[in-house]
Design a protein around this motif. Structure first.
Motif, PDB file in Angstrom:
ATOM      1  N   ASN A  28       4.555  -0.971   2.932  1.00  8.30           N
ATOM      2  CA  ASN A  28       4.102   0.393   2.675  1.00  8.30           C
ATOM      3  C   ASN A  28       5.227   1.103   1.939  1.00  8.30           C
ATOM      4  O   ASN A  28       6.280   1.349   2.510  1.00  8.30           O
ATOM      5  CB  ASN A  28       3.797   1.080   4.007  1.00  8.30           C
ATOM      6  CG  ASN A  28       3.310   2.510   3.828  1.00  8.30           C
ATOM      7  OD1 ASN A  28       3.288   3.034   2.706  1.00  8.30           O
ATOM      8  ND2 ASN A  28       2.932   3.149   4.914  1.00  8.30           N
ATOM      9  N   ARG A  57     -16.034   4.558  -0.566  1.00 11.25           N
ATOM     10  CA  ARG A  57     -15.629   4.995   0.768  1.00 11.25           C
ATOM     11  C   ARG A  57     -16.706   4.728   1.812  1.00 11.25           C
ATOM     12  O   ARG A  57     -16.405   4.351   2.937  1.00 11.25           O
ATOM     13  CB  ARG A  57     -15.322   6.501   0.756  1.00 11.25           C
ATOM     14  CG  ARG A  57     -14.851   7.051   2.092  1.00 11.25           C
ATOM     15  CD  ARG A  57     -14.538   8.535   2.016  1.00 11.25           C
ATOM     16  NE  ARG A  57     -15.732   9.345   1.817  1.00 11.25           N
ATOM     17  CZ  ARG A  57     -16.442   9.892   2.810  1.00 11.25           C
ATOM     18  NH1 ARG A  57     -16.080   9.724   4.056  1.00 11.25           N
ATOM     19  NH2 ARG A  57     -17.522  10.616   2.549  1.00 11.25           N
ATOM     20  N   SER A  94      -4.886   1.414  -2.896  1.00 12.50           N
ATOM     21  CA  SER A  94      -4.781   2.827  -2.514  1.00 12.50           C
ATOM     22  C   SER A  94      -6.010   3.536  -3.072  1.00 12.50           C
ATOM     23  O   SER A  94      -6.882   2.903  -3.667  1.00 12.50           O
ATOM     24  CB  SER A  94      -3.488   3.434  -3.053  1.00 12.50           C
ATOM     25  OG  SER A  94      -3.297   4.716  -2.477  1.00 12.50           O
ATOM     26  N   TYR A  95      -6.030   4.843  -2.901  1.00 14.41           N
ATOM     27  CA  TYR A  95      -7.128   5.632  -3.440  1.00 14.41           C
ATOM     28  C   TYR A  95      -7.204   5.412  -4.955  1.00 14.41           C
ATOM     29  O   TYR A  95      -6.195   5.556  -5.655  1.00 14.41           O
ATOM     30  CB  TYR A  95      -6.901   7.107  -3.139  1.00 14.41           C
ATOM     31  CG  TYR A  95      -6.834   7.397  -1.661  1.00 14.41           C
ATOM     32  CD1 TYR A  95      -7.992   7.568  -0.918  1.00 14.41           C
ATOM     33  CD2 TYR A  95      -5.614   7.458  -1.003  1.00 14.41           C
ATOM     34  CE1 TYR A  95      -7.936   7.813   0.442  1.00 14.41           C
ATOM     35  CE2 TYR A  95      -5.541   7.699   0.366  1.00 14.41           C
ATOM     36  CZ  TYR A  95      -6.707   7.878   1.083  1.00 14.41           C
ATOM     37  OH  TYR A  95      -6.655   8.109   2.433  1.00 14.41           O
ATOM     38  N   ASP A 147       0.833  -1.195   0.000  1.00 14.14           N
ATOM     39  CA  ASP A 147       0.000   0.000   0.000  1.00 14.14           C
ATOM     40  C   ASP A 147       0.867   1.244   0.000  1.00 14.14           C
ATOM     41  O   ASP A 147       2.076   1.180   0.192  1.00 14.14           O
ATOM     42  CB  ASP A 147      -0.984  -0.013   1.179  1.00 14.14           C
ATOM     43  CG  ASP A 147      -0.334   0.423   2.459  1.00 14.14           C
ATOM     44  OD1 ASP A 147      -0.314   1.635   2.732  1.00 14.14           O
ATOM     45  OD2 ASP A 147       0.165  -0.451   3.204  1.00 14.14           O
ATOM     46  N   TYR A 169     -10.289  13.415  -6.001  1.00 13.59           N
ATOM     47  CA  TYR A 169     -10.406  12.100  -5.353  1.00 13.59           C
ATOM     48  C   TYR A 169     -11.527  11.254  -5.954  1.00 13.59           C
ATOM     49  O   TYR A 169     -11.550  10.056  -5.772  1.00 13.59           O
ATOM     50  CB  TYR A 169     -10.681  12.272  -3.854  1.00 13.59           C
ATOM     51  CG  TYR A 169      -9.428  12.463  -3.032  1.00 13.59           C
ATOM     52  CD1 TYR A 169      -8.724  13.657  -3.090  1.00 13.59           C
ATOM     53  CD2 TYR A 169      -8.943  11.445  -2.203  1.00 13.59           C
ATOM     54  CE1 TYR A 169      -7.574  13.848  -2.346  1.00 13.59           C
ATOM     55  CE2 TYR A 169      -7.787  11.624  -1.459  1.00 13.59           C
ATOM     56  CZ  TYR A 169      -7.107  12.823  -1.533  1.00 13.59           C
ATOM     57  OH  TYR A 169      -5.972  13.001  -0.799  1.00 13.59           O
ATOM     58  N   ASP A 200       0.932   4.282   1.899  1.00 16.62           N
ATOM     59  CA  ASP A 200       0.617   5.148   3.031  1.00 16.62           C
ATOM     60  C   ASP A 200      -0.885   5.337   3.183  1.00 16.62           C
ATOM     61  O   ASP A 200      -1.348   6.434   3.472  1.00 16.62           O
ATOM     62  CB  ASP A 200       1.293   6.518   2.855  1.00 16.62           C
ATOM     63  CG  ASP A 200       1.463   7.214   4.208  1.00 16.62           C
ATOM     64  OD1 ASP A 200       1.657   6.502   5.210  1.00 16.62           O
ATOM     65  OD2 ASP A 200       1.376   8.444   4.253  1.00 16.62           O
ATOM     66  N   SER A 201      -1.616   4.264   2.934  1.00 11.52           N
ATOM     67  CA  SER A 201      -3.072   4.380   2.973  1.00 11.52           C
ATOM     68  C   SER A 201      -3.708   3.176   3.649  1.00 11.52           C
ATOM     69  O   SER A 201      -4.888   2.920   3.492  1.00 11.52           O
ATOM     70  CB  SER A 201      -3.598   4.511   1.531  1.00 11.52           C
ATOM     71  OG  SER A 201      -3.067   3.459   0.734  1.00 11.52           O
ATOM     72  N   ALA A 235      -6.816   3.734   5.634  1.00 12.79           N
ATOM     73  CA  ALA A 235      -7.966   4.089   4.802  1.00 12.79           C
ATOM     74  C   ALA A 235      -8.465   2.883   4.007  1.00 12.79           C
ATOM     75  O   ALA A 235      -9.663   2.702   3.823  1.00 12.79           O
ATOM     76  CB  ALA A 235      -7.588   5.218   3.845  1.00 12.79           C
ATOM     77  N   THR A 236      -7.552   2.047   3.529  1.00  9.84           N
ATOM     78  CA  THR A 236      -7.971   0.906   2.707  1.00  9.84           C
ATOM     79  C   THR A 236      -8.306  -0.305   3.566  1.00  9.84           C
ATOM     80  O   THR A 236      -8.721  -1.331   3.054  1.00  9.84           O
ATOM     81  CB  THR A 236      -6.861   0.505   1.715  1.00  9.84           C
ATOM     82  OG1 THR A 236      -5.692   0.134   2.448  1.00  9.84           O
ATOM     83  CG2 THR A 236      -6.530   1.632   0.756  1.00  9.84           C
ATOM     84  N   ILE A 267       4.094   7.397  -0.326  1.00 14.08           N
ATOM     85  CA  ILE A 267       3.197   8.045  -1.277  1.00 14.08           C
ATOM     86  C   ILE A 267       3.836   7.984  -2.663  1.00 14.08           C
ATOM     87  O   ILE A 267       4.450   8.942  -3.119  1.00 14.08           O
ATOM     88  CB  ILE A 267       2.926   9.497  -0.844  1.00 14.08           C
ATOM     89  CG1 ILE A 267       2.447   9.516   0.622  1.00 14.08           C
ATOM     90  CG2 ILE A 267       1.852  10.137  -1.745  1.00 14.08           C
ATOM     91  CD1 ILE A 267       2.438  10.894   1.229  1.00 14.08           C
TER      92      ILE A 267
END
Lengths: 316, 277
Positions: free
Chosen positions: A52, A166, A78-79, A30, A120, A32-33, A36-37, A55
């Motif tokens: 990780n 999300r 990730s996003y 990932d 996003y 740095d998420s 969030a994920t 970014i």
């Protein structure tokens, strides 16, 4: 009855855990998420199997490619905007062309990114991924199908893209249901008047729309097309043969997503009048999820309107 | 496995002849870019990498990633001469249906460990391989060879950070520092110097060597051996078109397509060197 709501992305860490516990050499990459994920859930039990890379989405995909070449069962998440957007060339060159079974999981896709705004709100990921040969593209509608598809992807022999949002969405499937596979679809409601092909958050909207249509004596058939590529072609064609018209609903640009995939399929094999419920030629913007769904027309009422329109267009 | 400098030189000459023939037959392709890495590849495949040509998928093998995919003809010739596949395959390079595609393809060509073709991506893939293999005992080495021009790619530096952060000391990056890219000198287009200082600042251990001198390659690589917990970078000074005088002299030679006359001239030069040894 109000269905329970859960976040499909919460299934990610759980799916990684399940696959790892089955003995698969799962590695999660990932950028740095992880919180969030929800890769963090997996990291607690398998800290050595989480990488990780910071970014750097390009490097995430390249690292995933190298890990897969060495035989690891790789998930990278990730996003969606940045994973697919910035990493696209790496995905194409180092995952898709060599056909490596890397699982690419885009989170926070669609307008569900809400207040985070246009940068996003990934509304073109399905278009970008669907055009890549041998790339499986999956869009789960709820937590249960997300868990099953994410876990099942561990057995894939080709690259897989899985799209997650999300926010929490209503449960569509019963807990423990794992009857999901690439290339398959689920008929959630049968009907002979209009076919509704949908995926992701639009599945529960389609079911609500079908209930409204039923009150007008219009029987809609709702197909969860969670496998956007390959499409559940037989299920869709079988349905439009009976109904003679179709609506496609997705939280994506009208261009390049599920709707155009269904249109191409029906145009080739059984042309029927069709309408799309999707985002038309506009980027996203900041706002609440509910406000954005309303503004961009990603609602049950839009599906109802589209269904009525295609019904009047059909020739039988 | 130790080979004398004499033996390695003979192998390198044979590889150069193969490469000229391959591109002469293909009537296209970047000859000069292949020629600058021939000696590095010969030294790697006959002196450094632990591989089994009869068992190309052997799990314990060292891995090699070619970042500068346009140098692939040299790699193909080296793999063929090392015994991974018959040399006859070389003559259909770049043709429809050939085993040898212009850029490396895994699962298609024995001995190819990583895909390639898009610049700036080899190091990230090499990182992934090193991360996956580092828990093996013994951990296989991973060597990635990149052109200097592709150091202008951003992804390269993302990957350089990753390698240092994870302390990937089984990884060696070799930079083919020929000083030239498609449209001219790297320092005229987007300056790369000081290359060594950049990698040192990123947390790498760096050595420099002459990329056409086997003893220098060996000692440069030897200098890196003590780099525990840090990735290793070997900057190999090379010459584009090395071995063929008219390519070495002509700065735009990297783009030249060999016609029959220049193919013959090139082969004559390479034969001449052979006679002289």
């Amino acid at each position: 009855m109000i269905a329970a709501e859960r976040r499909p992305r919460d299934a990610y860490g759980q799916a990684l855990l399940s696959a790892a516990r089955m003995g698969k050499p799962v590695v999660a990459v990932d950028g740095d998420s992880a919180s969030a994920t929800r890769a963090s859930l997996f990291a607690v039990e398998y800290p050595d199997r989480c990488i990780n890379v910071g970014i750097s989405e390009q490097d995430m995909i390249l690292t995933a490619s190298g890990l897969a070449l060495a035989g690891k069962n790789v998930y990278v998440s990730s996003y969606g905007s940045f994973l697919v957007g910035r990493g696209y060339e790496q995905i194409r060159s180092m995952v898709a062309i060599p056909g490596l079974p890397v699982k690419i999981v885009g989170s926070h896709c669609g307008v569900s990114a809400g207040e985070d705004g246009a940068s996003y709100q990934m509304l073109e990921d399905l278009a970008l991924m669907r055009v890549l040969p041998n790339m499986t593209v999956l869009v789960p509608a709820d937590y249960t199908s997300a868990l099953a598809l994410l876990t099942g992807a561990a057995d894939a022999t080709n690259p897989v893209y899985i799209r997650l949002g999300r926010t929490a969405v209503p449960d569509v499937y019963d807990d423990g249901d794992d009857d999901f596979a690439p290339g398959a679809g689920r008929v959630l409601r049968e009907g002979d008047d209009v076919t509704i092909c949908c995926c992701g958050i639009m599945v529960s909207e389609a079911l609500r729309a079908a209930a409204v249509l039923a009150k007008q004596n219009i029987r809609a058939e709702v197909i969860d097309c969670y496998s956007v590529s390959p499409l559940p072609a037989r299920v869709i064609l079988n349905s439009v043969h009976r109904t003679g018209c179709c609506v496609a609903a997705e939280e994506h640009f009208a261009r390049g997503g599920l709707g155009e995939a269904v249109a191409a399929l029906t145009a080739s094999f059984y042309p029927v009048p069709m309408k799309q419920v999707a985002v038309f030629d506009k980027f996203g913007q900041s706002g609440t999820f509910e406000e954005l769904r309303g503004y961009y027309g990603l609602t049950a009422s839009q599906i109802v309107g589209a269904a009525v329109q295609v019904l009047t267009m059909r020739r039988r | 496995m130790t080979h004398s400098v004499q033996e390695l030189s003979e192998r390198a000459l044979a590889v150069r002849r193969d490469v000229v023939r391959m591109l002469g037959l293909a009537r296209s392709g970047l000859l000069a870019s292949s020629l600058s890495i021939v000696d590095i590849l010969v030294w790697l495949y006959w002196g450094v990498l632990d591989v089994r040509p009869g068992e190309p998928e052997w799990e314990g093998r060292d891995r090699f990633v070619l970042g500068k995919g346009h140098g692939c003809p040299a790699l193909y010739s080296v793999l063929a001469n090392r015994g991974f596949f018959p040399r006859e395959e070389l003559w259909s390079y770049r043709r429809l249906g050939a085993m040898l595609q212009t850029y490396p393809e895994v699962r298609r060509t024995p001995g190819i460990d990583a895909p390639g073709g898009s610049l700036g991506q080899g190091l990230g893939v090499a990182n992934g391989l090193a991360l996956a293999l580092r828990s093996s005992d013994p951990a296989p080495s991973v060597v990635c060879l990149v052109g200097d021009g592709e150091l202008q790619e951003g992804a390269m530096w993302e990957s350089a950070l990753t390698a240092a952060h994870h302390g990937l000391d089984s990884l060696t990056l070799i930079v083919d520092r020929n000083g030239r890219q498609m449209e001219g000198a790297t320092e005229d287009i987007k300056s790369l110097e000081p290359v060594a200082d950049k990698f040192i600042a990123f947390g790498w251990t760096v050595a420099e060597c002459d990329g056409h001198d086997f003893s220098s390659l060996r000692s440069g690589y030897g200098e890196l051996a003590g780099a525990v917990g840090r990735p290793r970078c070997l900057i190999a000074r090379t010459k584009l078109g090395k071995g063929i005088s008219f390519l070495e002299e002509d700065p735009s030679g990297g783009r030249m397509v060999l016609d029959r006359n220049s193919t013959d001239r090139a082969l004559e030069e390479l034969a001449g060197e052979e006679d002289g040894q």
